[in-house]
Design an enzyme around this catalytic site. Sequence first.
Site, PDB file in Angstrom:
ATOM      1  N   CYS A  41       0.832  -1.218   0.000  1.00 52.19           N
ATOM      2  CA  CYS A  41       0.000   0.000   0.000  1.00 52.19           C
ATOM      3  C   CYS A  41       0.863   1.263   0.000  1.00 52.19           C
ATOM      4  O   CYS A  41       1.541   1.549   0.982  1.00 52.19           O
ATOM      5  CB  CYS A  41      -0.904  -0.064   1.235  1.00 52.19           C
ATOM      6  SG  CYS A  41      -1.733   1.472   1.655  1.00 52.19           S
ATOM      7  N   CYS A  77       0.143   3.792   2.700  1.00 50.57           N
ATOM      8  CA  CYS A  77       0.603   3.262   3.992  1.00 50.57           C
ATOM      9  C   CYS A  77       2.087   3.562   4.185  1.00 50.57           C
ATOM     10  O   CYS A  77       2.515   3.970   5.261  1.00 50.57           O
ATOM     11  CB  CYS A  77       0.394   1.748   4.070  1.00 50.57           C
ATOM     12  SG  CYS A  77      -1.321   1.231   3.962  1.00 50.57           S
TER      13      CYS A  77
END
Length: 106
Positions: free
Chosen positions: A31, A34
């Site tokens: 991600c 993230c």
Amino acid sequence: MAKNVKEVSGAELEELIKTNTVVCDFWASWCGPCRMLAPVLDEVAGEFAEKAVFVKVDVDANGDVAQKYGIMSIPNVIVFKNGEPAANSLGYVPAAALKSFLEQNL
């Protein structure tokens, strides 16, 4: 690895929230947002270390816990108080926004 944010398993998270105020970043290695949030959270965690335990849980490795807390999108930072989710911040946010979120919820 973040120095102020410890990576834990779902089981460790469940133990921590029983006795602590916990800020948990639900994330995954694939991600992009993230990975962008990780250094921001680490920096801000240092300022709030007296108020909460900062951890991160990989949703791929801990799908059961992610499902339990309804994690549909990541990154998802959840503040746990008294063993229950009290507030969450979804997606990447800059340091100032994250500080404001934590000031309001810790």
